[in-house]
Design a protein around this motif. Structure first.
Motif, PDB file in Angstrom:
ATOM      1  N   HIS A  95      56.994  22.832  66.594  1.00 32.37           N
ATOM      2  CA  HIS A  95      56.214  22.925  67.829  1.00 32.37           C
ATOM      3  C   HIS A  95      54.725  23.108  67.562  1.00 32.37           C
ATOM      4  N   GLU A  98      52.376  20.965  69.806  1.00 29.80           N
ATOM      5  CA  GLU A  98      52.177  21.521  71.143  1.00 29.80           C
ATOM      6  C   GLU A  98      51.170  22.664  71.113  1.00 29.80           C
ATOM      7  N   ARG A 102      47.475  22.566  72.965  1.00 25.10           N
ATOM      8  CA  ARG A 102      47.216  23.597  73.972  1.00 25.10           C
ATOM      9  C   ARG A 102      45.996  24.438  73.596  1.00 25.10           C
ATOM     10  N   GLU A 187      48.582  21.235  81.235  1.00 22.82           N
ATOM     11  CA  GLU A 187      49.970  21.189  80.781  1.00 22.82           C
ATOM     12  C   GLU A 187      50.522  19.771  80.784  1.00 22.82           C
ATOM     13  N   VAL A 190      49.195  18.282  77.582  1.00 24.54           N
ATOM     14  CA  VAL A 190      49.996  18.800  76.465  1.00 24.54           C
ATOM     15  C   VAL A 190      51.311  18.033  76.374  1.00 24.54           C
ATOM     16  N   ARG A 191      51.954  17.836  77.508  1.00 26.74           N
ATOM     17  CA  ARG A 191      53.247  17.136  77.530  1.00 26.74           C
ATOM     18  C   ARG A 191      53.115  15.691  77.053  1.00 26.74           C
ATOM     19  N   ALA A 194      51.316  16.049  72.909  1.00 26.77           N
ATOM     20  CA  ALA A 194      51.903  16.856  71.844  1.00 26.77           C
ATOM     21  C   ALA A 194      52.929  16.107  71.001  1.00 26.77           C
ATOM     22  N   GLN A 198      52.618  15.882  67.025  1.00 24.05           N
ATOM     23  CA  GLN A 198      53.695  16.428  66.207  1.00 24.05           C
ATOM     24  C   GLN A 198      54.208  15.393  65.214  1.00 24.05           C
TER      25      GLN A 198
END
Length: 206
Positions: A95, A98, A102, A187, A190-191, A194, A198
């Motif tokens: 994670h 993320e 953020r 958010e 981020v969604r 991320a 990653q």
């Protein structure tokens, strides 16, 4: 009393390094800002900054934990890069993308952070010296630090791929203001972003 006699009785001027004082931190920052502009991030050392400011190197360390913190002060960034990046890397590696996105958004969307990030990115897009300094800082203290903490393969490639996403995000969201990205909720960003970050950080790149 003649002029030579007055000179002979005058107290000699104090020479050498300045002690700590109310203006010393500002003088160190000014010296560092000039050094970064002239030599870039990599080639600037804390010892060279101290010499330029006329202070003992220990005094630079007294005010700034490391070169990254000094650079942040020069750019008036509202965070300590090494502390925040280490915090983002700590924890579940699945994670980290993320947490990293953020962290950047929370910094950029803050009242203190947005104008500084906009100024930094805008300067880097128009001035080669500013671009070189920012590029070296990001490569070593931000994205390089992230991939080093994860211990994954091809760290330079992974760091540059993450940089392409987050620096591109800064430019599109805050400088050029491309919609609907510019007005999207943090958010949601981020969604969206991320998973890609990653993948660049931990997934096979074959």
């Amino acid at each position: 009393m003649t002029a030579p006699e007055r000179d002979a009785t005058a107290q000699p001027r104090r020479r050498g390094r300045r002690p700590a004082g109310s203006d010393t931190r500002a003088e160190i920052v000014t010296a560092a800002r000039l050094a970064f502009a002239e030599h870039g991030y990599e080639a600037t050392s804390l010892r060279a900054v101290a010499r330029r400011a006329g202070v003992d190197p220990a005094l630079v360390h007294h005010y700034f934990t490391d070169k990254a913190a000094l650079f942040a002060a020069c750019q008036q960034l509202p965070f300590n890069p090494t502390e925040q990046i280490d915090r983002a890397v700590a924890g579940d590696p699945d994670h980290v993308g993320e947490r990293l996105v953020r962290f950047f958004l929370s910094t950029w969307d803050s009242v203190e952070g947005r104008p500084r990030i906009m100024a930094l990115v805008a300067a880097a897009s128009t001035h080669e010296d500013a671009a070189r300094t920012l590029r070296e800082f990001l490569a070593r203290e931000v994205f390089g630090r992230v991939v080093a903490g994860l211990g994954t393969d091809v760290p330079e490639l992974r760091g540059s791929l993450v940089a392409s996403q987050l620096v591109g995000l800064a430019m599109a969201r805050y400088v050029v203001r491309v919609e609907p990205l510019a007005s999207a909720e943090p958010e949601d960003v981020v969604r969206w972003l991320a998973p890609t970050v990653q993948r660049y950080l931990t997934a096979p790149l074959d």
